[in-house]
Scaffold this motif. Structure first.
Motif, PDB file in Angstrom:
ATOM      1  N   UNK A  27     -13.477   8.052  -4.284  1.00  0.00           N
ATOM      2  CA  UNK A  27     -12.156   8.474  -3.799  1.00  0.00           C
ATOM      3  C   UNK A  27     -12.074   9.992  -3.677  1.00  0.00           C
ATOM      4  N   UNK A  76     -15.180   2.087  -4.018  1.00  0.00           N
ATOM      5  CA  UNK A  76     -14.018   2.794  -3.478  1.00  0.00           C
ATOM      6  C   UNK A  76     -13.424   3.731  -4.523  1.00  0.00           C
ATOM      7  N   UNK A 121      -5.526   9.106  -4.919  1.00  0.00           N
ATOM      8  CA  UNK A 121      -6.032   8.117  -3.965  1.00  0.00           C
ATOM      9  C   UNK A 121      -6.749   6.978  -4.692  1.00  0.00           C
ATOM     10  N   UNK A 172       0.846  -1.203   0.000  1.00  0.00           N
ATOM     11  CA  UNK A 172       0.000   0.000   0.000  1.00  0.00           C
ATOM     12  C   UNK A 172       0.876   1.245   0.000  1.00  0.00           C
ATOM     13  N   UNK A 173       1.935   1.186   0.796  1.00  0.00           N
ATOM     14  CA  UNK A 173       2.872   2.302   0.859  1.00  0.00           C
ATOM     15  C   UNK A 173       3.470   2.566  -0.521  1.00  0.00           C
ATOM     16  N   UNK A 185       1.004   3.993  -2.941  1.00  0.00           N
ATOM     17  CA  UNK A 185       0.836   5.402  -2.615  1.00  0.00           C
ATOM     18  C   UNK A 185       1.997   6.229  -3.165  1.00  0.00           C
ATOM     19  N   UNK A 213      -3.670  -1.276  -4.985  1.00  0.00           N
ATOM     20  CA  UNK A 213      -3.638  -2.065  -3.750  1.00  0.00           C
ATOM     21  C   UNK A 213      -4.925  -2.873  -3.552  1.00  0.00           C
ATOM     22  N   UNK A 214      -5.789  -2.886  -4.570  1.00  0.00           N
ATOM     23  CA  UNK A 214      -7.078  -3.570  -4.411  1.00  0.00           C
ATOM     24  C   UNK A 214      -6.907  -5.088  -4.425  1.00  0.00           C
ATOM     25  N   UNK A 215      -7.854  -5.820  -3.842  1.00  0.00           N
ATOM     26  CA  UNK A 215      -7.768  -7.288  -3.886  1.00  0.00           C
ATOM     27  C   UNK A 215      -7.612  -7.791  -5.319  1.00  0.00           C
ATOM     28  N   UNK A 245      -4.021  -7.358  -6.377  1.00  0.00           N
ATOM     29  CA  UNK A 245      -3.073  -8.138  -5.574  1.00  0.00           C
ATOM     30  C   UNK A 245      -3.091  -9.623  -5.926  1.00  0.00           C
ATOM     31  N   UNK A 254      -4.086   4.689  -6.195  1.00  0.00           N
ATOM     32  CA  UNK A 254      -3.427   3.916  -5.140  1.00  0.00           C
ATOM     33  C   UNK A 254      -4.334   2.767  -4.694  1.00  0.00           C
ATOM     34  N   UNK A 255      -5.630   3.055  -4.580  1.00  0.00           N
ATOM     35  CA  UNK A 255      -6.555   1.992  -4.146  1.00  0.00           C
ATOM     36  C   UNK A 255      -6.698   0.907  -5.198  1.00  0.00           C
TER      37      UNK A 255
END
Lengths: 383, 478
Positions: free
Chosen positions: B459, B455, B464, B420-421, B424, B471-473, B476, B467-468
């Protein structure tokens, strides 16, 4: 040389009950702390705590004797490696105990299977899915409030399982803002695996606060960070750290010295950082198996069987070596090559954990180490 | 996921900016075996064994000319000079090795992000992890890239036995698993020196054990300690120029092909070897390859390799039915790798619509760069730093078993937070050119979960949202 029975009487299990009682410490109100340090790669117990009183040792390890000569004389039989000054001092202060010729119930020589058994407590590799430290969380009172933290990126096997556990590696990248963190909490809320991991990560970060990056070789900083995670009533009850560099097939002399030195610094920093909590703490250092008694052709040693385990901390009834020394003549070796195991690592761990947390050690053994079918949990190791 | 998405995500490194609808996703994947370029232009500038060796030799000549290494006097003068010289060579290899490493990591990443045959890149990286070397052993660092580029890439579409033989003679492997100094205790050299020398020459069984346990038969493959020792004896003689120390070094000419694999009969343990029930007459240099050839055809090897392939492409609990078909094919074709890839691509077990696995950090990062068409960092070192922060430094798994290949090896609390970092961090720049709301349907044409869509839709800002998405399921997993 002492024979086996005398040696046992001089330093071994039979004297456990006679060890001088320690002063009772004032109640600090703190929880009990247990820290596991894994030595991945099969650490050579014979180099760390050398049986210099065993003439077969000196003849098998001629070329290492220079390293051992400057070590800390523990008694007439054993010498602790010179790189471990902190641990030697703690031994003198009765805060360190060495258990020699110890092995888990694994008797082959694969690191990865050996580590899996050491971490799951099963009797064959991959037979048990969760790690024993994770199951230990469930045995502690108020299990849901207990924190277990590994200083690692992913959760090491020993902490995997149904109970909550966190992993943590500090770095100096700026954390995302709270809005994104909250939104990700929501985004992951339907996915249990992600959601649990995410919330554990956030909780640990809140607990630790700003750290900056901690270099992987900066043992003083790692020890200080671990102490910070563990310390105080709200700190983690269980913590673990993995070390590597122990698989010394070649150039063992230099590499062991380096790694033992790092381990020793880590212990020093933990003690300094824990402050008053030191008296509630037990640190266990263990490896998957040991190394051959004889040196190989490349100034190293190959995969062996029994090795050394350390119990360190204010709650340890230390200043003792617990060993039923098997001897190092060829006929006394395991498969004519390795230090013969004479104590069960699982029973050592079960007894330590049971006593330390005030749990029934037999139950601890059954639940954490179902693979260990022989022996009884050792008692009297910690107060 | 639709089949086109599965072809891109599960078998490859993800689509580049959009999933193209393939009429026949299987054929799309199989065609990559034809189009795969084992020696692409992007790798031509990479350090090779040959160039490393030449550079080392040049460095040695330089040292000699400049007289940096003093000869001294006394009866040990020559010995001391040789030792200093050998140390200087090693230190040169370490130093230049770090640059080789950064360059190689960057090229590997560039190749994976740009490739139109990313299934094949995944296969290369699968084998590279199967035959793991680890760069924390400082001499390995400069050779690791060469091992993947020169010893693995050219063999991924051949027989497993050829891949195996090529890897087990590469200097990176010989250095990493301590073969360089291994000497037969009954070898001519040991017979000559062990009677008088303080340091006895002898075996190092590390490479032999890990070949059996990790590269061929697998830990339960039926070998014993005796097989390990016998195999270690058989491997003696194989070493790397300029790297051995002590007595062995004095026997070899340090100038003779430094950094290249060599065979020295003087180090070799003579005699007939008995391994896994087979008897091997001593044929010297050729002995090791004969044993490797037999190990490659062993049923335990077939099963072990099949299980690992199935776990990698069809999910953590390698489906037994698929493992069985792969094993049968392996044995029928004598370990013909393209035949195995065929079975994989045609396996219904690998086409389940729901994700079968979480991406490893490297896989995730490559898929992020492909999906967003992000431009590559200018500094070679940067990609290496990012994957290290994510917990998966390239060619540095820290163990000869390589990186774990189960989701639980990668989705730990800290590991997830780091992704996530990183998402971002990367979106600072990326969000200027990429809009998550437009990108999402292009990369996930079968749709996102309600949670993820909501989401992205709600946002606070473009960055943002992106980034989501990263990092989303959905992003990933594969």
């Amino acid at each position: 040389m002492m024979d086996r029975r005398n040696l046992l009487a001089a330093m071994g299990l039979s004297t456990l009950g006679l060890a001088a009682p320690k002063m009772a410490f004032a109640q600090t109100g703190s929880r009990k702390k247990f820290i596991l340090i894994l030595q991945r790669g099969a650490a050579d117990g014979l180099m760390a705590l050398a049986p210099t009183g065993d003439r077969h040792f000196t003849s098998a390890r001629t070329q290492f004797m220079r390293d051992i000569k400057d070590g800390h004389k523990i008694d007439s039989f054993f010498t602790l490696h010179a790189a471990m000054s902190n641990i030697a001092r703690l031994y003198g202060e009765r805060d360190a105990l060495f258990a020699h010729a110890v092995a888990s119930n694994y008797r082959e020589r694969s690191h990865f299977d050996g580590q899996n058994i050491l971490e799951t407590g099963g009797n064959s590799p991959y037979a048990v899915k969760s790690g024993w430290m994770n199951r230990l969380v469930g045995l502690l009172p108020n299990a849901r409030e207990q924190r277990a933290v590994a200083l690692a990126s992913a959760l090491p096997q020993v902490l995997r399982g149904d109970n909550a556990a966190a992993s943590f590696v500090p770095n100096n990248r700026r954390s995302p803002n709270a809005a994104l963190l909250d939104r990700l909490s929501d985004l992951y809320s339907d996915e249990p695996l992600l959601s649990n991991a995410w919330e554990q990560a956030r909780m640990t970060r809140d607990m630790v606060g700003e750290t900056g990056r901690v270099g992987p070789r900066d043992m003083a900083a790692i020890g200080a960070l671990m102490a910070k995670i563990v310390k105080g009533r709200d700190g983690a009850s269980l913590a673990m750290y993995e070390t590597s560099g122990w698989d010394t097939h070649a150039a063992q002399s230099f590499r062991t010295k380096t790694e033992l030195g790092k381990l020793d610094s880590l212990i020093g920093a933990l003690k300094a950082g824990l402050g008053a909590d030191w008296s509630n703490t037990v640190i266990l250092i263990a490896t998957e198996f040991g190394r051959t008694v004889a040196m190989n052709g490349t100034q190293g040693t190959d995969h062996g069987t029994a090795s050394l385990a350390y119990l360190i901390g204010g709650a340890v009834r230390g200043g003792r070596i617990v060993a039923d020394w098997p001897g190092l003549a060829e006929r006394q070796l395991y498969q004519k090559r390795d230090l013969m195991p004479t104590q069960s690592l699982e029973m050592l761990m079960a007894g330590t954990i049971g006593t330390h947390f005030g749990l029934d050690s037999a139950k601890v053994a059954a639940q954490l180490f179902p693979g260990a079918i022989q022996g009884r949990p050792l008692s009297g190791l910690v107060s | 996921m639709r089949n086109s998405e599965i072809a891109e995500n599960r078998f490859g490194y993800g689509a580049r900016s959009k999933v193209v609808r393939h009429d026949n996703p299987q054929r799309f994947l199989l065609a990559q075996m034809e189009s795969f370029d084992a020696r692409p232009t992007a790798l031509r500038a990479m350090p090779t064994l040959e160039s490393i060796s030449i550079a080392t030799r040049a460095h040695m000549a330089e040292l000699r000319k400049s007289g940096t290494i003093k000869t001294g006097n006394g009866k040990n003068a020559a010995f001391i000079r040789d030792k200093k010289f050998a140390n200087a060579v090693r230190s040169h290899m370490r130093k230049s090795g770090r640059d080789h490493y950064d360059q190689s990591v960057m090229s590997r990443f560039a190749l994976a992000t740009k490739s139109d045959a990313s299934f094949m890149e995944r296969i290369v990286h699968f084998w590279s992890n199967h035959f793991a070397v680890s760069a924390e052993k400082s001499l390995v660092i400069g050779f690791a890239g060469s091992m993947e580029f020169e010893a693995i890439r050219p063999h991924i579409l051949g027989k497993f036995s050829d891949l195996l033989k090529s890897v087990e003679r590469h200097p990176a492997m010989l250095i990493y698993l301590d073969q360089v100094q291994s000497v037969g205790p009954g070898s001519p050299l040991a017979m000559r020196t062990n009677a008088v020398a303080r340091r006895k020459l002898g075996l190092n069984e590390n490479l032999a054990r890990e070949i059996l346990e990790l590269h061929t038969l697998g830990v339960n493959g039926g070998y014993s300690q005796v097989d390990v020792t016998e195999f270690a004896r058989a491997l003696t003689g194989r070493t790397v120029g300029a790297l051995p120390r002590g007595t062995i070094a004095r026997m070899m000419d340090i100038n003779d092909r430094p950094g290249l694999t060599q065979y020295h009969a003087a180090l070799h343990e003579p005699g007939t070897r008995r391994i896994m029930g087979h008897s091997y007459r001593d044929t010297g240099e050729r002995l090791a390859d004969r044993i490797l050839g037999d190990l490659a055809l062993h049923p335990s090897t077939a099963k072990f390799i099949s299980t690992k392939l199935a776990r990698h492409f069809a999910g953590d609990d390698a489906p037994e039915t698929l493992v069985k078909r792969l094993t049968e094919t392996y044995l029928k074709t004598d370990g013909d790798l393209p035949s195995l890839y065929h079975v994989l691509v045609q396996a219904p077990e690998a086409w389940r619509p729901e994700p079968v696995k979480y991406k490893q950090p490297w896989e995730w990062l490559v898929s992020v760069y492909r999906g967003t068409q992000a431009s590559l960092p200018v500094k070679n070192r940067q990609i290496g730093n990012i994957v290290r922060t994510l917990g998966q430094p390239v060619w540095r798994p820290g163990s000869p078993a390589g990186y774990g290949d189960r989701s639980s090896d990668w989705i730990g609390p800290d590991a997830l937070f780091k992704r996530a970092e990183m998402a971002n961090f990367l979106t600072v720049k990326l969000s200027r050119t990429v809009d998550a709301v437009e990108l999402a349907p292009a990369l996930f044409p079968s749709g996102l979960s309600l949670k993820t869509s909501a989401a992205l839709g709600s946002a606070d800002n473009r960055r943002q949202a992106l980034a989501m998405l990263l990092a989303s399921p959905e992003y990933l997993q594969r």
